[in-house]
Design a protein around this motif. Structure first.
Motif, PDB file in Angstrom:
ATOM      1  N   UNK A 171       0.888  -1.356   0.014  1.00  0.00           N
ATOM      2  CA  UNK A 171       0.031  -0.129   0.109  1.00  0.00           C
ATOM      3  C   UNK A 171       0.807   1.090   0.053  1.00  0.00           C
ATOM      4  N   UNK A 172       0.309   2.223  -0.663  1.00  0.00           N
ATOM      5  CA  UNK A 172       1.129   3.292  -0.941  1.00  0.00           C
ATOM      6  C   UNK A 172       0.138   4.691  -0.633  1.00  0.00           C
ATOM      7  N   UNK A 173       0.727   5.676   0.149  1.00  0.00           N
ATOM      8  CA  UNK A 173       0.067   6.910   0.157  1.00  0.00           C
ATOM      9  C   UNK A 173       0.816   8.053  -0.408  1.00  0.00           C
ATOM     10  N   UNK A 174       0.101   8.808  -1.300  1.00  0.00           N
ATOM     11  CA  UNK A 174       0.873   9.747  -2.216  1.00  0.00           C
ATOM     12  C   UNK A 174       0.156  10.944  -2.813  1.00  0.00           C
ATOM     13  N   UNK A 175       0.813  12.190  -2.468  1.00  0.00           N
ATOM     14  CA  UNK A 175       0.004  13.244  -3.214  1.00  0.00           C
ATOM     15  C   UNK A 175       0.337  13.453  -4.464  1.00  0.00           C
ATOM     16  N   UNK A 176      -0.399  13.748  -5.389  1.00  0.00           N
ATOM     17  CA  UNK A 176      -0.533  13.806  -6.711  1.00  0.00           C
ATOM     18  C   UNK A 176      -1.364  15.118  -7.406  1.00  0.00           C
ATOM     19  N   UNK A 177      -0.381  15.815  -7.865  1.00  0.00           N
ATOM     20  CA  UNK A 177      -1.500  17.046  -8.633  1.00  0.00           C
ATOM     21  C   UNK A 177      -0.674  17.855  -9.643  1.00  0.00           C
ATOM     22  N   UNK A 178      -1.420  18.162 -10.685  1.00  0.00           N
ATOM     23  CA  UNK A 178      -0.821  18.546 -11.951  1.00  0.00           C
ATOM     24  C   UNK A 178      -0.409  20.105 -11.665  1.00  0.00           C
ATOM     25  N   UNK A 179      -1.073  20.769 -10.554  1.00  0.00           N
ATOM     26  CA  UNK A 179      -0.889  22.254 -10.422  1.00  0.00           C
ATOM     27  C   UNK A 179       0.175  22.015  -9.025  1.00  0.00           C
ATOM     28  N   UNK A 180       1.138  22.979  -9.042  1.00  0.00           N
ATOM     29  CA  UNK A 180       2.094  22.980  -7.861  1.00  0.00           C
ATOM     30  C   UNK A 180       1.184  23.187  -6.711  1.00  0.00           C
ATOM     31  N   UNK A 181       1.704  22.988  -5.566  1.00  0.00           N
ATOM     32  CA  UNK A 181       1.305  23.206  -4.206  1.00  0.00           C
ATOM     33  C   UNK A 181      -0.217  22.861  -4.034  1.00  0.00           C
ATOM     34  N   UNK A 182      -0.683  22.155  -4.660  1.00  0.00           N
ATOM     35  CA  UNK A 182      -2.160  21.613  -4.445  1.00  0.00           C
ATOM     36  C   UNK A 182      -2.374  20.002  -5.298  1.00  0.00           C
ATOM     37  N   UNK A 183      -2.336  19.139  -4.409  1.00  0.00           N
ATOM     38  CA  UNK A 183      -2.395  17.865  -4.839  1.00  0.00           C
ATOM     39  C   UNK A 183      -3.761  17.071  -4.104  1.00  0.00           C
ATOM     40  N   UNK A 184      -3.984  16.061  -4.865  1.00  0.00           N
ATOM     41  CA  UNK A 184      -4.974  15.306  -4.244  1.00  0.00           C
ATOM     42  C   UNK A 184      -4.200  13.895  -3.630  1.00  0.00           C
ATOM     43  N   UNK A 185      -4.546  13.685  -2.336  1.00  0.00           N
ATOM     44  CA  UNK A 185      -4.043  12.476  -1.723  1.00  0.00           C
ATOM     45  C   UNK A 185      -4.692  11.431  -1.989  1.00  0.00           C
ATOM     46  N   UNK A 186      -3.659  10.319  -2.565  1.00  0.00           N
ATOM     47  CA  UNK A 186      -4.073   9.006  -3.007  1.00  0.00           C
ATOM     48  C   UNK A 186      -3.742   7.814  -2.250  1.00  0.00           C
ATOM     49  N   UNK A 187      -4.301   6.958  -2.078  1.00  0.00           N
ATOM     50  CA  UNK A 187      -4.043   5.558  -1.461  1.00  0.00           C
ATOM     51  C   UNK A 187      -4.142   4.754  -2.644  1.00  0.00           C
ATOM     52  N   UNK A 188      -2.812   4.091  -3.125  1.00  0.00           N
ATOM     53  CA  UNK A 188      -2.755   3.016  -3.963  1.00  0.00           C
ATOM     54  C   UNK A 188      -2.519   1.491  -3.507  1.00  0.00           C
ATOM     55  N   UNK A 189      -3.352   0.670  -3.681  1.00  0.00           N
ATOM     56  CA  UNK A 189      -3.187  -0.706  -3.095  1.00  0.00           C
ATOM     57  C   UNK A 189      -2.757  -1.617  -4.142  1.00  0.00           C
ATOM     58  N   UNK A 190      -1.847  -2.526  -3.975  1.00  0.00           N
ATOM     59  CA  UNK A 190      -1.333  -3.621  -4.819  1.00  0.00           C
ATOM     60  C   UNK A 190      -1.882  -4.959  -4.195  1.00  0.00           C
ATOM     61  N   UNK A 191      -2.574  -5.615  -4.978  1.00  0.00           N
ATOM     62  CA  UNK A 191      -3.145  -7.063  -4.375  1.00  0.00           C
ATOM     63  C   UNK A 191      -3.363  -7.977  -5.543  1.00  0.00           C
ATOM     64  N   UNK A 192      -2.739  -9.034  -5.466  1.00  0.00           N
ATOM     65  CA  UNK A 192      -2.505 -10.267  -6.395  1.00  0.00           C
ATOM     66  C   UNK A 192      -2.788  -9.490  -7.892  1.00  0.00           C
ATOM     67  N   UNK A 193      -1.550  -8.727  -7.789  1.00  0.00           N
ATOM     68  CA  UNK A 193      -1.119  -8.186  -9.475  1.00  0.00           C
ATOM     69  C   UNK A 193      -2.234  -7.015  -9.886  1.00  0.00           C
ATOM     70  N   UNK A 194      -3.016  -6.805  -9.125  1.00  0.00           N
ATOM     71  CA  UNK A 194      -3.813  -5.739  -9.493  1.00  0.00           C
ATOM     72  C   UNK A 194      -3.527  -4.256  -8.795  1.00  0.00           C
ATOM     73  N   UNK A 195      -3.652  -3.198  -9.180  1.00  0.00           N
ATOM     74  CA  UNK A 195      -3.452  -1.864  -8.630  1.00  0.00           C
ATOM     75  C   UNK A 195      -4.692  -1.249  -8.502  1.00  0.00           C
ATOM     76  N   UNK A 196      -4.932  -0.897  -7.242  1.00  0.00           N
ATOM     77  CA  UNK A 196      -6.400  -0.183  -7.004  1.00  0.00           C
ATOM     78  C   UNK A 196      -5.971   1.438  -6.440  1.00  0.00           C
TER      79      UNK A 196
END
Ligand code: SAH
Length: 214
Positions: A171-196
């Motif tokens: 599991x990963x927690x990461x801020x992602x945003x195409x504008x600087x200084x403003x991001x959406x916080x995302x939780x990314x899970x890997x399970x049985x080869x799939x990414x959610x």
């Protein structure tokens, strides 16, 4: 101004963290324990437990206490897990993860911050921490796979190396945003080869600068 660190931490945990709905006992215990005032420069110590980020030099910041607690709760860290952290900064978030019993691998790109964090964390006795000076968007391939990945700077996309270096399950927690200084916080899970992927809220981090970022 003198501060009583223990009382300041208790207030911080109650008024900023529990009051906003976080309840993970392990996270609250770590936030009560790590001496945040020792991760800021002398002149800012009286403000260390306030409800906002603070400058740590080199144009960088130590995150707001609530954001550290929130991201740590989302990360769902268990003792013994291998955690990759990108953006050591002051070393505060690193210490919180180490306090929870994780083995922490943390990468910072600014030499002064890396060195200061190294001195601080070792003088506080955090032995379950390894620090590296490098472009953290490459991850830390030699130490992978990681049960958890936590990114504390914001780039325009999720660097591909993180997906490769995440364990399965992981599991990963990461801020992602195409504008600087403003991001959406995302939780990314890997399970049985799939990414959610799930977006959980909005945050404001300094730039993630590197090969797979700005
Ligand atoms: N977790 C830190 C907050 C750090 S602020 C704390 O608790 O204090 C974000 C940090 O990410 C900054 O120190 C910045 O220099 C660092 N950073 C930005 N891009 C990076 C990259 N590609 N690799 C490693 N660190 C990076």
């Amino acid at each position: 101004m003198e501060i009583d660190p223990r009382r300041s931490r208790e207030r911080m945990v109650r008024e900023q963290i529990m009051a906003r709905g976080l309840s993970s006992p392990a996270v609250l215990a770590a936030m009560r324990k790590v001496p945040r005032h020792q991760f800021v420069e002398q002149a800012l110590k009286p403000q260390a437990y306030e409800d906002h980020p603070l400058p740590i030099g080199q144009g960088q910041t130590i995150s707001q206490p609530y954001v550290v607690a929130w991201m740590t709760e989302l990360l769902d860290v268990k003792p013994g897990m291998k955690v990759l952290e990108i953006g050591t900064g002051s070393g505060y978030q690193t210490a919180v993860l180490a306090e929870m019993g994780a083995t922490v691998f943390s990468v910072e790109r600014v030499p002064e911050l890396h060195q200061l964090a190294r001195t601080r964390l070792s003088s506080m006795g955090y032995g379950n921490v390894q620090l590296k000076l490098d472009d953290g968007t490459l991850g830390w391939p030699e130490k992978s796979p990681f049960d958890r990945i936590l990114v504390t700077a914001g780039g325009p996309k999720v660097p591909e190396p993180y997906i490769d270096q995440l364990a399965d399950p992981g599991q990963m927690v990461i801020p992602v945003g195409v504008e600087r200084r403003s991001q959406m916080l995302m939780v990314i899970r890997k399970q049985e080869g799939k990414i959610g992927r799930k977006t959980v809220g909005q945050v404001m981090f300094v730039d993630l600068v590197g090969r797979h970022a700005w």
